[in-house]
Motif scaffolding. Structure first.
Motif, short mmCIF file in Angstrom:
data_model
loop_
_atom_site.label_atom_id
_atom_site.label_comp_id
_atom_site.label_asym_id
_atom_site.label_seq_id
_atom_site.Cartn_x
_atom_site.Cartn_y
_atom_site.Cartn_z
N SER A 44 0.83 -1.20 0.00
CA SER A 44 0.00 0.00 0.00
C SER A 44 0.87 1.25 0.00
O SER A 44 1.83 1.36 0.78
CB SER A 44 -0.91 0.00 1.23
N PRO A 46 -0.62 7.70 -2.60
CA PRO A 46 -0.41 8.24 -3.96
C PRO A 46 0.01 9.70 -3.98
O PRO A 46 0.59 10.17 -4.96
CB PRO A 46 -1.79 8.05 -4.62
N ALA A 60 0.61 -1.13 -7.55
CA ALA A 60 0.11 -0.16 -6.58
C ALA A 60 0.59 1.25 -6.93
O ALA A 60 -0.17 2.22 -6.85
CB ALA A 60 0.57 -0.53 -5.18
N PHE A 106 -1.36 2.53 -10.08
CA PHE A 106 -2.72 2.94 -9.74
C PHE A 106 -2.71 4.22 -8.92
O PHE A 106 -3.67 5.00 -8.95
CB PHE A 106 -3.44 1.82 -8.99
N GLY A 107 -1.63 4.44 -8.17
CA GLY A 107 -1.49 5.68 -7.43
C GLY A 107 -1.45 6.88 -8.36
O GLY A 107 -1.91 7.97 -7.99
N GLY A 166 -5.05 7.70 -9.11
CA GLY A 166 -5.69 8.30 -7.96
C GLY A 166 -5.14 9.66 -7.58
O GLY A 166 -5.77 10.41 -6.83
N THR A 187 -10.94 7.38 -13.02
CA THR A 187 -11.28 7.10 -11.62
C THR A 187 -12.78 6.94 -11.46
O THR A 187 -13.27 6.01 -10.81
CB THR A 187 -10.76 8.22 -10.70
N GLY A 194 -11.18 0.84 -8.29
CA GLY A 194 -10.26 -0.29 -8.38
C GLY A 194 -10.55 -1.18 -9.56
O GLY A 194 -11.40 -0.89 -10.40
N PHE A 242 -7.74 2.13 -5.12
CA PHE A 242 -7.23 3.31 -4.41
C PHE A 242 -8.36 4.17 -3.88
O PHE A 242 -9.50 4.15 -4.36
CB PHE A 242 -6.34 4.14 -5.33
N ALA A 300 -3.15 3.79 -2.30
CA ALA A 300 -3.24 2.94 -3.49
C ALA A 300 -2.69 1.58 -3.08
O ALA A 300 -1.55 1.48 -2.61
CB ALA A 300 -2.43 3.52 -4.64
#
Length: 683
Positions: free
Chosen positions: A331, A334, A474, A477-478, A481, A524, A550, A564, A569
């Motif tokens: 985790s 972000p 992760a 994806f951050g 986000g 998002t 997600g 996230f 994230a």
């Protein structure tokens, strides 16, 4: 007057001389002693082995792990975190006059000297806790006069420099309890699986008896000896008045439950993260192993203790301890790139391989948002772009090669848009997308988002066939986000040496804008549908009490949920180390782990909506036509677009009259967090 009365006798003069000599020697002795004591007080004690160990600190500056060549388990606690019963038991059996002496038990030493003279050896001792501490911290256990002399000096220094409570606390954190456990916290967790603050009288008495002979009195090695020693400790506690005889008898009869010997390793906070930090500072920062083991470094990290505990609890709750199925969770914040939690596997004692760093796992459909971000940012597609979900044979590489994907369970939805494709994880739509924008463009976007693993620029990339690590997922994806702004993952913020001088200070994470913030926000908004009705993450939507986006991903051998919130994230992976196929029940474990972790880690953080950047427009559309909704349209959906990509024509399916809709008149058919948040606010 006679001559004898005028002059002192010779004998009297001799006595006076002796008295003066003795007085002078006393004064000299006191002076020398005073000088010596001042010297000892102003002389630093040697560096203890535990002080030479480097320490890993969490984001609040709290100790989370120590690094040493011996690999010893060391979990220091304060006196307030130790059961008073254990403290009383230790003082009773080891040093009854601890609070009365100045480091030495003179009477006890006298008795020991007499016994040693009688037996012509040095077998008898009368060490106080302070003497034992001095020996354990700074000296060997060899029975030599030189070692004894040094021990005496260090004992005096300890008594001069520290209070009794500080000495007792150091002792209880340092003493050896067998099987690699140093200190009462490590011992308590090793033998009983609980904190030292939770020890009962029976447990305290047994542990207090072990240091006299850690091997001989270990309940794992010699249970009879351990229980016999326990009774001696209880008896001394009665003698010293700490407990009554009845309490001692009750404790002696209590049946103790020990952790199985196979699980006798003590609990270590974030062991995978600890190993990751060690590798990072050695391989990336150039700090030597010797510096780590003996340099007394303080390594300040980004780990959040609360988030880490939430991660470990979520993995433990959802995973079967008797199965070979493994799991990982990583985790990242972000907004900063800070790594907040890392669980590299189901159980560190059994498997030290850190799966969060593994670059051999296929992300499956969890990769699709990276591709859709590329599609949206290129302006070649928008949320209303449609493809027909049906069995399709794709031609690529100048029509020399073909690729024919299929949907899970051979379920095809017909004409669908991007929101439906993301929610249902439609493979045909995904491959149509990568064929439209080009696989090279997707690879380029992924690399900008922080994917360093090799990616094959082929149509199957849309379905996540190129292996990527959970940490990379992760982090990528951050970017989504965080409004398209990439923050490089950071685990270490600062390192200081034993003198508190800074030897490494991480550069501020400025970040790099990968895509337009509007494109990241639109994606998002689409990814929130994964947790809505019909979405692949819908079964855990009731567990999520905050805005979350997600994507799930499932292959024959791997199951993922990467998602996230504005603050975290997180990538969760489940699978087998040997590439064995997972069962359908195995694939359902990732989503609950993600949901439980996210809610627990953020339980003290109020829910926040994803910030809406400039360049985003929201319009109501008729989902049947994909055009702007009118007052006559029975179903209206609010959709977001990058400004300039929204539809401009009005729907005419339900009437020809075009009338602009006031927002307050529209009933949004949406069961996502947004509608729940509105309902909560109105209530």
């Amino acid at each position: 007057m006679s001559h004898s009365s005028r002059k002192p006798s010779k004998r009297k003069r001799k006595i006076i001389t002796i008295v003066k000599l003795l007085f002078g020697m006393t004064i000299l002795g006191l002076l020398v002693s005073t000088i010596f004591l001042v010297y000892l007080y102003n002389t630093n004690l040697p560096v203890a082995d535990t002080d030479r160990n480097s320490r890993i600190l969490d984001n609040q500056g709290q100790l989370m792990a120590t690094l040493s060549a011996s690999g010893r388990s060391y979990d220091p606690v304060t006196l307030e975190q130790i059961s008073p019963l254990l403290i009383e038991a230790t003082l009773s059996v080891e040093d009854r006059k601890f609070y009365d002496h100045v480091g030495f038990d003179i009477k006890g030493m006298g008795r020991a000297v007499l016994v040693n003279i009688e037996q012509m050896n040095r077998s008898q001792g009368a060490s106080t806790l302070t003497q034992q501490l001095a020996r354990n911290l700074y000296l060997s256990h060899a029975k030599t006069w030189s070692r004894k002399l040094k021990e005496a000096f260090y004992t005096v220094q300890l008594e001069m420099k520290y209070s009794k409570s500080e000495i007792l606390q150091m002792y209880l954190n340092e003493i050896y309890y067998g099987h690699g456990a140093y200190g009462i916290e490590a011992a308590s967790r090793m033998y009983f699986g609980k904190s030292a603050s939770e020890l009962s009288l029976a447990e305290s008495a047994l542990l207090a008896g072990i240091p006299k002979g850690p091997t001989y009195y270990s309940p794992y090695n010699h249970m009879d000896n351990a229980l016999s020693r326990q009774k001696i400790v209880l008896s001394t506690m009665v003698t010293t008045g700490y407990i009554t005889k009845q309490e001692a008898n009750t404790a002696a009869r209590e049946k103790l439950t020990f952790l199985p010997q196979g699980e006798q390793k003590t609990i270590v906070t974030a062991p995978y993260f600890r190993d990751y930090i060690r590798q990072f500072v050695v391989n990336e920062l150039g700090i030597t192993e010797d510096q780590l083991d003996h340099g007394g470094l303080n390594i300040y990290t980004t780990l959040d203790a609360h988030a880490q505990q939430a991660a470990e609890e979520a993995v433990a709750k959802e995973m079967d301890p008797d199965s070979d199925l493994e799991a990982a969770l990583i985790s990242v914040d972000p907004r900063t790139g800070y790594i907040k939690a890392m669980v590299g596997g189901k159980k560190y004692q059994n498997n030290q391989y850190n799966h969060t760093l593994a670059t051999t796992r296929q992300p499956g459909s969890a990769f699709k948002p990276i591709m859709y971000l590329s599609a949206l940012s290129s302006l070649k597609m928008n949320p209303l772009s449609t493809f027909k979900s049906e069995p399709t044979l794709f031609h690529y590489d100048n029509n020399r090669k073909t690729y024919q994907p299929s949907n899970f369970g051979d379920k095809y939805l017909g004409e669908i848009d991007m929101r439906e494709a993301i929610a249902a994880s439609d493979n045909i739509y995904a491959v149509n997308t990568i064929m439209t924008i080009g696989s090279d463009k997707v690879v380029e976007t992924a690399q900008k988002m922080g994917i360093a693993s090799p990616l094959q620029a082929v149509p199957s990339l849309a379905l996540g066939t190129s292996p990527i690590s959970p940490l990379e997922m992760a982090s990528a994806f951050g970017v989504i986000g965080n409004g398209g702004l990439r923050m490089t993952p950071i685990a270490v913020t600062k390192i200081t040496d034993a003198t508190d001088e800074i030897i490494y200070d991480a550069e501020p994470n400025q970040g790099k804008q990968i895509v337009d913030p509007a494109a990241a926000y639109v994606l998002t908004h689409l990814m929130e549908s994964v947790f809505d009705s019909g979405g692949t993450g819908n079964r855990v939507s009731s567990m999520m009490k905050r805005p979350v986006a997600g994507k799930t991903g499932t292959t024959d051998t791997d199951a993922w949920l990467v998602g996230f919130t504005p603050e975290l994230a997180t990538a969760v992976w489940v699978g087998y180390d040997k590439g064995r196929n997972i069962e359908s029940t195995d694939g359902r474990r990732a989503a609950p782990i993600f949901a439980q972790y996210t809610e627990k880690a953020l339980e003290n953080v109020p829910p926040k909506i994803f910030p809406i950047p400039d360049g985003v427009v929201s319009v109501y559309i008729n989902p049947e036509s994909g055009l702007l909704a009118t007052a006559d349209c029975p179903n209206k959906t609010l959709e977001v677009f990058i400004q300039g990509t929204e539809p401009t024509e009005y729907c005419t399916l339900h009437g020809s009259e075009i009338e602009e809709l006031p927002i307050e008149e529209v009933q949004i058919q949406d069961h996502s967090w947004w509608s729940n948040l509105k309902q909560w606010w109105m209530e």
